[in-house]
Design a protein around this motif. Structure first.
Motif, PDB file in Angstrom:
ATOM      1  N   ASN A   1       5.730  16.866 -21.781  1.00  0.00           N
ATOM      2  CA  ASN A   1       4.580  17.327 -20.991  1.00  0.00           C
ATOM      3  C   ASN A   1       3.969  16.155 -20.239  1.00  0.00           C
ATOM      4  OD1 ASN A   1       4.658  20.016 -21.627  1.00  0.00           O
ATOM      5  ND2 ASN A   1       3.224  19.852 -23.335  1.00  0.00           N
ATOM      6  N   GLN A   2       4.743  15.567 -19.376  1.00  0.00           N
ATOM      7  CA  GLN A   2       4.243  14.444 -18.611  1.00  0.00           C
ATOM      8  C   GLN A   2       4.555  14.650 -17.146  1.00  0.00           C
ATOM      9  OE1 GLN A   2       6.888  10.830 -18.441  1.00  0.00           O
ATOM     10  NE2 GLN A   2       7.547  11.601 -20.419  1.00  0.00           N
ATOM     11  N   ARG A   3       3.860  13.907 -16.329  1.00  0.00           N
ATOM     12  CA  ARG A   3       4.147  13.944 -14.906  1.00  0.00           C
ATOM     13  C   ARG A   3       5.318  13.006 -14.642  1.00  0.00           C
ATOM     14  NH1 ARG A   3       0.300  11.712 -10.010  1.00  0.00           N
ATOM     15  NH2 ARG A   3       1.938  11.739  -8.442  1.00  0.00           N
ATOM     16  N   PHE A   4       6.453  13.556 -14.293  1.00  0.00           N
ATOM     17  CA  PHE A   4       7.631  12.737 -14.048  1.00  0.00           C
ATOM     18  C   PHE A   4       7.576  12.121 -12.661  1.00  0.00           C
ATOM     19  CE2 PHE A   4       9.305  15.770 -17.242  1.00  0.00           C
ATOM     20  CZ  PHE A   4       9.648  14.836 -18.207  1.00  0.00           C
ATOM     21  N   TYR A   5       7.662  10.827 -12.614  1.00  0.00           N
ATOM     22  CA  TYR A   5       7.876  10.188 -11.321  1.00  0.00           C
ATOM     23  C   TYR A   5       8.605   8.874 -11.504  1.00  0.00           C
ATOM     24  CZ  TYR A   5       3.296   7.781 -12.069  1.00  0.00           C
ATOM     25  OH  TYR A   5       2.233   7.060 -12.558  1.00  0.00           O
ATOM     26  N   ILE A   6       9.370   8.529 -10.490  1.00  0.00           N
ATOM     27  CA  ILE A   6      10.198   7.334 -10.487  1.00  0.00           C
ATOM     28  C   ILE A   6       9.670   6.425  -9.391  1.00  0.00           C
ATOM     29  CG2 ILE A   6      12.521   6.416 -10.112  1.00  0.00           C
ATOM     30  CD1 ILE A   6      13.548   9.198 -11.083  1.00  0.00           C
ATOM     31  N   TYR A   7       9.274   5.248  -9.793  1.00  0.00           N
ATOM     32  CA  TYR A   7       8.668   4.321  -8.849  1.00  0.00           C
ATOM     33  C   TYR A   7       9.644   3.203  -8.515  1.00  0.00           C
ATOM     34  CZ  TYR A   7       5.447   0.911  -6.878  1.00  0.00           C
ATOM     35  OH  TYR A   7       4.843   0.013  -6.044  1.00  0.00           O
ATOM     36  N   PRO A   8       9.749   2.820  -7.257  1.00  0.00           N
ATOM     37  CA  PRO A   8       9.038   3.338  -6.082  1.00  0.00           C
ATOM     38  C   PRO A   8       9.806   4.467  -5.425  1.00  0.00           C
ATOM     39  CG  PRO A   8      10.297   1.427  -5.466  1.00  0.00           C
ATOM     40  CD  PRO A   8      10.549   1.634  -6.940  1.00  0.00           C
ATOM     41  N   ASN A   9       9.469   4.774  -4.160  1.00  0.00           N
ATOM     42  CA  ASN A   9      10.192   5.811  -3.435  1.00  0.00           C
ATOM     43  C   ASN A   9      11.550   5.261  -2.970  1.00  0.00           C
ATOM     44  OD1 ASN A   9       9.978   4.522  -0.805  1.00  0.00           O
ATOM     45  ND2 ASN A   9       7.840   5.142  -0.795  1.00  0.00           N
ATOM     46  N   PRO A  10      12.430   6.121  -2.492  1.00  0.00           N
ATOM     47  CA  PRO A  10      13.788   5.681  -2.119  1.00  0.00           C
ATOM     48  C   PRO A  10      13.854   5.040  -0.728  1.00  0.00           C
ATOM     49  CG  PRO A  10      13.720   8.009  -2.766  1.00  0.00           C
ATOM     50  CD  PRO A  10      12.320   7.588  -2.495  1.00  0.00           C
ATOM     51  N   GLU A  11      12.799   4.381  -0.288  1.00  0.00           N
ATOM     52  CA  GLU A  11      12.759   3.833   1.062  1.00  0.00           C
ATOM     53  C   GLU A  11      13.923   2.891   1.333  1.00  0.00           C
ATOM     54  OE1 GLU A  11       9.150   2.249   3.704  1.00  0.00           O
ATOM     55  OE2 GLU A  11       9.726   0.788   2.180  1.00  0.00           O
ATOM     56  N   GLU A  12      14.164   1.929   0.433  1.00  0.00           N
ATOM     57  CA  GLU A  12      15.253   0.972   0.648  1.00  0.00           C
ATOM     58  C   GLU A  12      16.602   1.672   0.753  1.00  0.00           C
ATOM     59  OE1 GLU A  12      13.781  -3.252  -1.309  1.00  0.00           O
ATOM     60  OE2 GLU A  12      15.293  -2.061  -2.315  1.00  0.00           O
ATOM     61  N   LEU A  13      16.822   2.683  -0.083  1.00  0.00           N
ATOM     62  CA  LEU A  13      18.081   3.422  -0.033  1.00  0.00           C
ATOM     63  C   LEU A  13      18.254   4.085   1.329  1.00  0.00           C
ATOM     64  CD1 LEU A  13      18.043   5.172  -3.534  1.00  0.00           C
ATOM     65  CD2 LEU A  13      18.921   2.912  -2.939  1.00  0.00           C
ATOM     66  N   ASN A  14      17.167   4.598   1.878  1.00  0.00           N
ATOM     67  CA  ASN A  14      17.228   5.263   3.169  1.00  0.00           C
ATOM     68  C   ASN A  14      17.334   4.285   4.328  1.00  0.00           C
ATOM     69  OD1 ASN A  14      16.887   8.366   3.040  1.00  0.00           O
ATOM     70  ND2 ASN A  14      15.492   7.614   1.467  1.00  0.00           N
ATOM     71  N   VAL A  15      16.865   3.048   4.135  1.00  0.00           N
ATOM     72  CA  VAL A  15      17.090   2.013   5.145  1.00  0.00           C
ATOM     73  C   VAL A  15      18.590   1.780   5.291  1.00  0.00           C
ATOM     74  CG1 VAL A  15      16.843  -0.451   5.675  1.00  0.00           C
ATOM     75  CG2 VAL A  15      14.854   0.861   4.901  1.00  0.00           C
TER      76      VAL A  15
END
Length: 470
Positions: free
Chosen positions: A45-59
């Protein structure tokens, strides 16, 4: 509302944190004192998030540009990840600049969060509670473990290919709570075998049937979706299509972006019906699509009448030309401070697009384009329906599909994973060209080692089996 208690808040392990809940730390070898299913469920019961966003991958994939600083400054900082990805410079020693990098943050977030899943799997068999709840919680934790390892292996290892997977390096698959045990790097084939085992039919059958109307829990839609997305990346397209159809049979809701016409902004709530599992990339008060800068090449891929691109004129709610002034013309930046976008999770549109490609590849081109059109009808004002066109070849259909797919998954992991997969096929591979105008053109080859991220130095110092996969 979900039950958020102090224990859960302590267990949400983000990159950059070093502490764990004291209740867990005092028990040897990663065990915990949680003894009933209700308490164990708090770990999910947690807020799942992966930090940071995939910006570098999209570069690297040619979809986005790093938001800040200006291009000139980015090019002057030659010993950075972004410089290597922006210019295609393979001589940058990425393995020795991982400390404090986004590479390290992603790795740490993925593996630290997996610990919660393993605690549930390890302790649920002996915890008090109903048998149905026990099996459901174990199944949820296994599917989540599969998903997090799937993300990790596609960032830190090469693209899966059945002919070479047994000889290619993968990642460590963490499937227990023994912190004293060194987790050995497996082959790519072994990693995928374990991922598929964690999202097998038997596991999915134990999930809650249907869809769950909460942002960070899931039912069988996500289970089927995970297995479909894994098989898709493995290029087992017939099997992937079967599971995508199962997922859509559970939840086929498509986000309707036509509401942007009247609202003047794009709204994507946490509990949107199209989300199978929401995994954000930002824990701050900024949205996941905040300051997402899109390359001029991808700007041209938007269809005329796109509800988001063409209907949002307020620069504080949508597109701004600030980035153009900051770097060069024709790039666009999206500013949506309140928009929570599904950057690392799955939604129904993922299954529509997955099914579309599988159908196109199998010769069912009109049927595949119908899947594409189903989403486009909620994205573009009065779109041309590609499913009405007869005689279209696979090559023609894939060109349209790839452009629409790129736009649909801006800001997510999908474009990076797609490009790695397509780059292993002669008819779909391509070099990524970053045309930085006055600063020059830079090319990333389809087989560049930049498509594989290095393991963080912190991890390799503790685990000598983690040799880099490039």
């Amino acid at each position: 509302m979900k039950k958020y208690i102090a224990l859960v808040l302590m267990l949400v392990m983000l990159a950059g944190t070093t502490s764990c809940d004291k209740q867990l730390e005092i028990i040897p070898k990663g065990q915990s004192t949680l003894s009933n299913l209700e308490d164990l469920e708090t770990l999910l019961n947690q807020r799942f998030y992966i930090y940071p966003n995939p910006e570098e991958l999209n570069v690297l994939a040619g979809v986005q540009l790093q938001s800040y600083p200006a291009i000139a400054q980015q090019l002057s900082q030659t010993n950075t990840f972004n410089y290597a990805l922006l210019t295609g410079d393979e001589s940058v020693d990425r393995a020795n600049i991982t400390d404090g990098s986004n590479c390290e943050r992603i790795y740490e977030t993925l593996y630290k969060t997996m610990r919660n899943f393993n605690i549930v799997i390890a302790q649920a068999p002996e915890a008090s509670g109903s048998e149905a709840t026990r099996q459901r919680l174990i199944a949820e934790a296994k599917v989540l473990r599969a998903w997090y390892h799937f993300l990790a292996v596609n960032i830190f290892a090469e693209q899966y290919d059945a002919a070479t997977a047994e000889s290619k390096g993968g990642i460590a698959y963490v499937d227990n709570t023994n912190n004293a045990e060194q987790k050995m790097k497996l082959t790519l084939a072994e990693v995928y075998d374990k991922i598929l085992e964690d999202c097998s039919d038997d596991v999915i059958a134990a999930l809650k049937p249907g869809t769950v109307k909460t942002a960070y829990r899931f039912g069988s839609d996500f289970g089927y979706g995970v297995r479909a997305r894994v098989l898709f990346q493995m290029k087992r397209y017939d099997e992937a299509l079967a599971y995508a159809n199962k997922a859509l049979g559970v939840n086929d809701q498509i986000e309707d972006r036509s509401t942007a016409m009247a609202a003047g902004k794009w709204v994507a709530p946490y509990d949107a019906d199209n989300n199978y599992l929401l995994v954000n990339s930002d824990g701050s008060n900024l949205g996941d699509m905040y300051a997402v800068a899109i390359t001029p090449e991808v700007v041209k891929m938007f269809e005329y009448g796109d509800f988001v691109k063409d209907c949002i004129m307020n620069p504080m709610e949508g597109w701004t030309n600030i980035y153009n002034d900051y770097t060069f013309p024709d790039a666009l930046m999206f500013v949506g401070a309140d928009l929570r976008f599904n950057t690392w999770g799955l939604r129904s549109e993922s299954m529509y697009y997955l099914a579309a490609e599988c159908l196109i590849r199998s010769g069912h081109i009109q049927e595949g384009m119908a899947k594409l059109d189903a989403v486009r009808l909620k994205r573009v004002y009065s779109p041309k329906l590609y499913s009405n066109i007869t005689g279209m070849t696979e090559t023609e259909a894939m060109e349209i599909y790839q452009q629409c797919r790129t736009v649909e998954f801006i800001g997510t992991f999908e474009n990076f994973f797609d490009r790695k997969r397509w780059n292993t096929e002669d008819k779909y591979k391509k070099a990524i060209v970053h045309d930085l105008q006055e600063y020059g053109k830079f090319t990333i080859a389809p087989d560049s080692k930049l498509w594989v991220y290095p393991f963080p130095t912190k991890a390799t110092k503790m685990n000598d089996s983690l040799t880099n996969n490039y």
